[in-house]
Design an enzyme around this catalytic site. Structure first.
Site, PDB file in Angstrom:
ATOM      1  N   LYS A 110      60.359  57.340  65.859  1.00 52.66           N
ATOM      2  CA  LYS A 110      59.000  57.213  65.324  1.00 52.66           C
ATOM      3  C   LYS A 110      58.968  56.412  64.019  1.00 52.66           C
ATOM      4  CE  LYS A 110      56.778  60.905  67.812  1.00 52.66           C
ATOM      5  NZ  LYS A 110      57.898  61.328  68.683  1.00 52.66           N
TER       6      LYS A 110
HETATM    7  C1  LIG Z   1      57.957  61.315  70.091  1.00 48.61           C
HETATM    8  C2  LIG Z   1      59.289  61.374  70.742  1.00 48.61           C
HETATM    9  C3  LIG Z   1      59.472  61.064  72.114  1.00 48.61           C
HETATM   10  C4  LIG Z   1      58.320  60.741  73.034  1.00 48.61           C
HETATM   11  O1  LIG Z   1      57.705  59.502  72.771  1.00 48.61           O
HETATM   12  P1  LIG Z   1      56.224  59.224  73.301  1.00 48.61           P
HETATM   13  O2  LIG Z   1      55.843  57.921  72.711  1.00 48.61           O
HETATM   14  O3  LIG Z   1      55.384  60.353  72.805  1.00 48.61           O
HETATM   15  O4  LIG Z   1      56.283  59.188  74.787  1.00 48.61           O
HETATM   16  C5  LIG Z   1      60.765  61.091  72.615  1.00 48.61           C
HETATM   17  N1  LIG Z   1      61.818  61.432  71.842  1.00 48.61           N
HETATM   18  C6  LIG Z   1      61.682  61.737  70.537  1.00 48.61           C
HETATM   19  C7  LIG Z   1      62.885  62.120  69.746  1.00 48.61           C
HETATM   20  C8  LIG Z   1      60.418  61.712  69.934  1.00 48.61           C
HETATM   21  O5  LIG Z   1      60.298  62.039  68.640  1.00 48.61           O
END
Ligand SMILES: *Cc1c(COP(=O)(O)O)cnc(C)c1O
Length: 459
Positions: A110
């Site tokens: 993120k």
């Molecule tokens: C947010 C997240 C995801 C999922 O991503 P999306 O864009 O919501 O599909 C997968 N793995 C981790 C570690 C995350 O923080």
């Protein structure tokens, strides 16, 4: 480049307004009016550029109302905070490629989007002479990435609620050791749902929302999706052969995989996108059989994917429905009334021509971590393992698979230790947190207390 809403009821707006709007004012999600298409020679040339140059080329196709020099500086600053020279390095293990997206300040993917979003907010607020108070709830991961994105930024305060003593200790420390004056952690004596309810109530209090210019950093912001498009190109450019590939994406809110879909539409040679889920498999059911019906959220060892309603799916549905906003509105009215969306046979065929899918349970996830560790010495985090399991099991046509690695394994040390039988060494960034000072306000689960706190701290 102008932007529109999936629900069809906003006047076209520019990139800067799209970033500031977040959710479209008609309740839809924001998308570009058209998707730029790159020819194969451009894809080949751009994808081999260093990360920041590639990011600039791609993002400037969409952010046409920001002067190029400013945009370049924003992008450079956003990725200077990553601790790997390649920003998102690609490694090969056990016959699959792993795209490491966890070299940002909080060691989760993120950061790729939120580092840029934080800088964009600061830039746009300054230009407009405005201030913003970001308010959000987190069960762990998103909160720390959001805080890292805006710490120390001008004209922004951030208030993040987390359930007191219910996030992992590392995740709590990643948030509460940030001492910048504009960062406010609130530990609510209650559950994550209590935190979310308080946030929702305050956002629905329109006079309060206006007065304090409340903002959100959730995954529906267009800039977040856009930032994620870049690494699909980057990964492809690092493959030994420039062939059609499959990307395996551990999916929760459909933001990451939607960025892959956009990359494909822009001309990146993607054979299929593999949508990997944990036991919360509504999206897998959607791809496998057109069954998009809401269930109960269950807790898993990959908590950042414990989601039922995937907020970004609406963006894909807009294209599936041939860019017809009336059909999008209809589908979401149907979902509200009946708890499901029904798709035609033709629509299902279209979905399956673009996606593969795999739903991976806890035992398989832990076994994948254990096997991978034994065979290669490489440690997968539980989210990444869901995608790797999908690639090993579902890619049967000999295609190369690139698995997106969304978190550093040490962030989910408990599950990893359960799988491999030994603790994962903490990277220096996380080890250093142990000795740091923390600041956090502990509060009863009462919206009025949170409101009063925000009023006292906002400026
Ligand atoms: C947010 C997240 C995801 C999922 O991503 P999306 O864009 O919501 O599909 C997968 N793995 C981790 C570690 C995350 O923080």
């Amino acid at each position: 480049m102008k932007y529109l809403s999936t629900r069809g009821s906003i006047a076209p707006i520019g990139f800067k307004d799209a970033v500031m709007m977040g959710l479209a004012t008609d309740g839809g999600l924001i998308l570009p009016e058209s998707i730029p298409h790159l020819d194969r020679a451009t894809v080949a040339a751009w994808s081999k550029l260093p990360y920041r140059e590639l990011a600039f080329n791609i993002i400037s196709l969409f952010a046409t109302d920001i002067p190029k020099q400013d945009l370049k500086e924003l992008i450079d600053r956003s990725y200077a905070s990553f601790n790997h020279a390649d920003t998102t390095p690609l490694v090969k293990k056990n016959g699959v490629y792993i795209l490491e997206l966890f070299h940002g300040p909080t060691l989760a993917f993120k950061d790729v989007a939120l580092q840029l979003l934080g800088n964009l907010f600061e830039y746009l607020l300054k230009e407009r002479g405005q201030k913003m108070n970001i308010l959000g709830a987190t069960s762990g991961d998103t909160g720390s990435a959001a805080i890292a994105g805006v710490r120390g930024k001008e004209n922004i305060n951030i208030f993040i609620l987390h359930p007191h003593l219910k996030t992992s200790p590392i995740q709590a420390r990643q948030m509460t050791t940030v001492l910048d004056a504009n960062v406010h952690n609130i530990a609510v004596k209650g559950t994550f749902d209590d935190c979310q309810d308080i946030v929702k109530t305050l956002f629905n209090d329109l006079p309060f929302k206006e007065k304090y210019a409340l903002g959100a950093v959730n995954s529906i912001n267009w800039a977040r999706v856009l930032a994620q498009v870049v690494y699909y190109f980057y990964a492809w450019g690092r493959l030994p052969e420039q062939e059609e590939v499959i990307f395996s994406v551990p999916t929760g809110n459909f933001g990451d995989i939607f960025a892959g879909y956009l990359a494909k539409r822009m001309g990146l040679p993607v054979k299929k996108l593999l949508l990997a889920t944990n036991e919360n498999n509504i999206l897998s059911r959607f791809v496998a059989s057109g069954d998009y019906s809401l269930g109960q959220v269950v807790q898993t060892v990959s908590p950042s994917m414990d989601i039922q309603l995937a907020s970004n799916l609406e963006r894909y549905l807009y294209y599936l429905f041939n860019e017809n906003p009336a059909r999008v509105r209809e589908a979401f009215a149907e979902l509200r009334q009946t708890g499901r969306i029904v798709f035609s046979a033709e629509e299902q065929k279209q979905v399956q021509s673009e996606f593969l899918t795999c739903s991976v349970g806890e035992a398989e996830t832990l076994k994948t971590i254990a096997d991978f560790y034994r065979e290669t010495g490489y440690t997968l985090d539980p989210h990444t393992a869901v995608g790797v399991h999908g690639a090993l099991k579902c890619v049967t046509d000999g295609s190369s698979a690139v698995c997106l690695a969304t978190a550093h394994p040490a962030k989910f040390g408990e599950a990893v230790e359960k799988a491999v039988g030994a603790p994962t060494p903490l990277p220096p960034q996380l080890a250093a947190l142990a000795g740091l000072e923390t600041r956090c306000e502990v509060m009863d689960a009462d919206k009025d207390l949170v409101k009063a706190f925000l009023e006292a701290k906002a400026n």
